[in-house]
Design a protein around this motif. Structure first.
Motif, PDB file in Angstrom:
ATOM      1  N   ASN A  24      47.295 -24.951  41.400  1.00  0.00           N
ATOM      2  CA  ASN A  24      46.077 -24.456  41.043  1.00  0.00           C
ATOM      3  C   ASN A  24      45.628 -25.377  39.936  1.00  0.00           C
ATOM      4  N   ILE A  25      45.409 -26.662  40.443  1.00  0.00           N
ATOM      5  CA  ILE A  25      45.038 -27.490  39.438  1.00  0.00           C
ATOM      6  C   ILE A  25      43.694 -28.051  40.011  1.00  0.00           C
ATOM      7  N   PRO A  26      42.599 -27.988  39.120  1.00  0.00           N
ATOM      8  CA  PRO A  26      41.165 -27.880  39.549  1.00  0.00           C
ATOM      9  C   PRO A  26      41.041 -29.194  40.145  1.00  0.00           C
ATOM     10  N   LEU A  27      40.197 -29.274  41.530  1.00  0.00           N
ATOM     11  CA  LEU A  27      40.250 -30.305  42.311  1.00  0.00           C
ATOM     12  C   LEU A  27      38.608 -30.366  42.520  1.00  0.00           C
ATOM     13  N   THR A  28      37.898 -31.603  42.551  1.00  0.00           N
ATOM     14  CA  THR A  28      36.676 -31.780  42.801  1.00  0.00           C
ATOM     15  C   THR A  28      36.619 -33.054  43.897  1.00  0.00           C
ATOM     16  N   ILE A  29      36.263 -32.709  45.238  1.00  0.00           N
ATOM     17  CA  ILE A  29      36.318 -33.859  46.242  1.00  0.00           C
ATOM     18  C   ILE A  29      34.840 -34.327  46.245  1.00  0.00           C
ATOM     19  N   VAL A  30      34.524 -35.459  46.226  1.00  0.00           N
ATOM     20  CA  VAL A  30      33.284 -36.078  46.050  1.00  0.00           C
ATOM     21  C   VAL A  30      33.115 -37.004  47.392  1.00  0.00           C
ATOM     22  N   LYS A  31      32.117 -36.709  48.446  1.00  0.00           N
ATOM     23  CA  LYS A  31      31.974 -37.198  49.789  1.00  0.00           C
ATOM     24  C   LYS A  31      30.531 -37.489  49.847  1.00  0.00           C
ATOM     25  N   ASN A  32      30.094 -38.308  51.122  1.00  0.00           N
ATOM     26  CA  ASN A  32      28.862 -38.502  51.346  1.00  0.00           C
ATOM     27  C   ASN A  32      28.539 -37.286  52.126  1.00  0.00           C
ATOM     28  N   TYR A  33      27.223 -37.192  52.441  1.00  0.00           N
ATOM     29  CA  TYR A  33      26.888 -35.740  53.335  1.00  0.00           C
ATOM     30  C   TYR A  33      27.202 -36.156  54.788  1.00  0.00           C
ATOM     31  N   SER A  34      27.529 -37.227  55.319  1.00  0.00           N
ATOM     32  CA  SER A  34      27.903 -37.462  56.555  1.00  0.00           C
ATOM     33  C   SER A  34      29.493 -36.904  56.920  1.00  0.00           C
ATOM     34  N   GLN A  35      30.209 -36.933  55.980  1.00  0.00           N
ATOM     35  CA  GLN A  35      31.551 -36.565  55.967  1.00  0.00           C
ATOM     36  C   GLN A  35      31.703 -35.175  56.176  1.00  0.00           C
ATOM     37  N   ASN A  36      32.608 -34.631  57.086  1.00  0.00           N
ATOM     38  CA  ASN A  36      32.709 -33.114  57.200  1.00  0.00           C
ATOM     39  C   ASN A  36      34.181 -33.072  56.880  1.00  0.00           C
ATOM     40  N   ILE A  37      34.158 -32.146  55.427  1.00  0.00           N
ATOM     41  CA  ILE A  37      35.575 -32.004  54.803  1.00  0.00           C
ATOM     42  C   ILE A  37      35.293 -30.515  54.453  1.00  0.00           C
ATOM     43  N   SER A  38      36.157 -29.512  55.121  1.00  0.00           N
ATOM     44  CA  SER A  38      36.317 -28.284  54.768  1.00  0.00           C
ATOM     45  C   SER A  38      37.420 -27.498  54.066  1.00  0.00           C
ATOM     46  N   SER A  39      37.261 -27.024  53.065  1.00  0.00           N
ATOM     47  CA  SER A  39      38.386 -26.085  52.615  1.00  0.00           C
ATOM     48  C   SER A  39      38.022 -25.123  51.384  1.00  0.00           C
ATOM     49  N   ASP A  40      38.797 -24.037  51.303  1.00  0.00           N
ATOM     50  CA  ASP A  40      38.307 -22.940  50.389  1.00  0.00           C
ATOM     51  C   ASP A  40      38.827 -23.284  49.049  1.00  0.00           C
ATOM     52  N   TYR A  41      39.783 -24.246  48.709  1.00  0.00           N
ATOM     53  CA  TYR A  41      40.427 -24.481  47.587  1.00  0.00           C
ATOM     54  C   TYR A  41      39.235 -25.465  46.488  1.00  0.00           C
ATOM     55  N   GLU A  43      36.395 -27.817  44.778  1.00  0.00           N
ATOM     56  CA  GLU A  43      34.754 -27.672  44.697  1.00  0.00           C
ATOM     57  C   GLU A  43      34.576 -29.139  45.736  1.00  0.00           C
ATOM     58  N   ILE A  44      33.681 -29.130  46.531  1.00  0.00           N
ATOM     59  CA  ILE A  44      33.206 -30.030  47.500  1.00  0.00           C
ATOM     60  C   ILE A  44      31.685 -30.564  47.041  1.00  0.00           C
ATOM     61  N   ILE A  45      31.624 -31.866  46.547  1.00  0.00           N
ATOM     62  CA  ILE A  45      30.225 -32.227  46.470  1.00  0.00           C
ATOM     63  C   ILE A  45      29.608 -33.252  47.378  1.00  0.00           C
ATOM     64  N   SER A  46      28.583 -32.904  47.869  1.00  0.00           N
ATOM     65  CA  SER A  46      28.147 -33.992  49.016  1.00  0.00           C
ATOM     66  C   SER A  46      26.986 -34.848  48.227  1.00  0.00           C
ATOM     67  N   VAL A  47      27.029 -36.072  48.457  1.00  0.00           N
ATOM     68  CA  VAL A  47      26.098 -36.840  47.842  1.00  0.00           C
ATOM     69  C   VAL A  47      25.343 -37.845  48.885  1.00  0.00           C
ATOM     70  N   ASP A  48      24.424 -38.651  48.444  1.00  0.00           N
ATOM     71  CA  ASP A  48      23.688 -39.417  49.442  1.00  0.00           C
ATOM     72  C   ASP A  48      24.794 -40.425  49.973  1.00  0.00           C
ATOM     73  N   ILE A  49      24.391 -41.130  51.066  1.00  0.00           N
ATOM     74  CA  ILE A  49      25.231 -41.959  51.726  1.00  0.00           C
ATOM     75  C   ILE A  49      25.090 -43.204  51.191  1.00  0.00           C
ATOM     76  N   ASP A  50      24.505 -43.562  50.128  1.00  0.00           N
ATOM     77  CA  ASP A  50      24.197 -44.713  49.395  1.00  0.00           C
ATOM     78  C   ASP A  50      25.708 -45.085  48.837  1.00  0.00           C
ATOM     79  N   LYS A  51      26.076 -46.273  49.053  1.00  0.00           N
ATOM     80  CA  LYS A  51      27.594 -46.719  48.766  1.00  0.00           C
ATOM     81  C   LYS A  51      28.177 -46.272  47.315  1.00  0.00           C
ATOM     82  N   GLU A  52      27.301 -46.289  46.444  1.00  0.00           N
ATOM     83  CA  GLU A  52      27.491 -46.004  45.102  1.00  0.00           C
ATOM     84  C   GLU A  52      27.217 -44.571  44.460  1.00  0.00           C
TER      85      GLU A  52
END
Length: 146
Positions: A24-41, A43-52
């Motif tokens: 139960n350690i808080p986890l934030t996954i940061v990905k660009n919007y072209s990636q498909n990551i799904s999980s209930d646990y 927080e999944i943040i989708s950002v622009d595809i820009d490399k930074e």
């Protein structure tokens, strides 16, 4: 402590989700919007595809003593500067003692690529995955989170 995963080209996403959710350690996954990551646990943040974009999100939301998991050496340096912990996809801790070496290697590889010389990266194997998982668990145990 919160864990941030820079999910761009991450081979450890499922392992990080499993380990963080099991304690139960808080986890934030940061990905660009072209990636498909799904999980209930996490927080999944989708950002622009820009490399930074993912890097900037992480740096702007990071607190001292959070853990960032990334292979990006520039992001690693920024996170260390904010007082956070950094681990790469092989389970190596990146810190003030070794960041300059990692940045130097990154620079040399960039110069070589500009000259048309490409290094051969070894393929990731099961041993690499086991080492990452064990190092992450050891780190969390050290911080009394496991």
């Amino acid at each position: 402590m919160k864990i941030f995963l820079d999910a761009d080209a991450s081979p450890v996403t499922e392992d990080v989700i499993h380990i963080a959710s099991s304690k139960n350690i808080p986890l934030t996954i940061v990905k660009n919007y072209s990636q498909n990551i799904s999980s209930d646990y996490p927080e999944i943040i989708s950002v622009d595809i820009d490399k930074e974009s993912a890097d900037l999100y992480i740096v702007n939301h990071l607190n001292k003593n959070d853990l960032v998991i990334t292979q990006d050496r520039g992001l690693s340096a920024l996170c260390i500067g904010k007082g956070s912990y950094v681990m790469d996809f092989f389970g190596n801790l990146v810190n003030n003692d070794n960041i300059n070496v990692y940045l130097g290697i990154r620079h040399v590889n960039k110069v070589l690529r500009k000259q048309g010389i490409y290094s051969k990266n070894k393929k990731r194997n099961k041993k690499d995955n086991l080492l990452f998982k064990q190092n992450l668990i050891d780190f969390l145990e050290e911080k009394n989170l496991w």
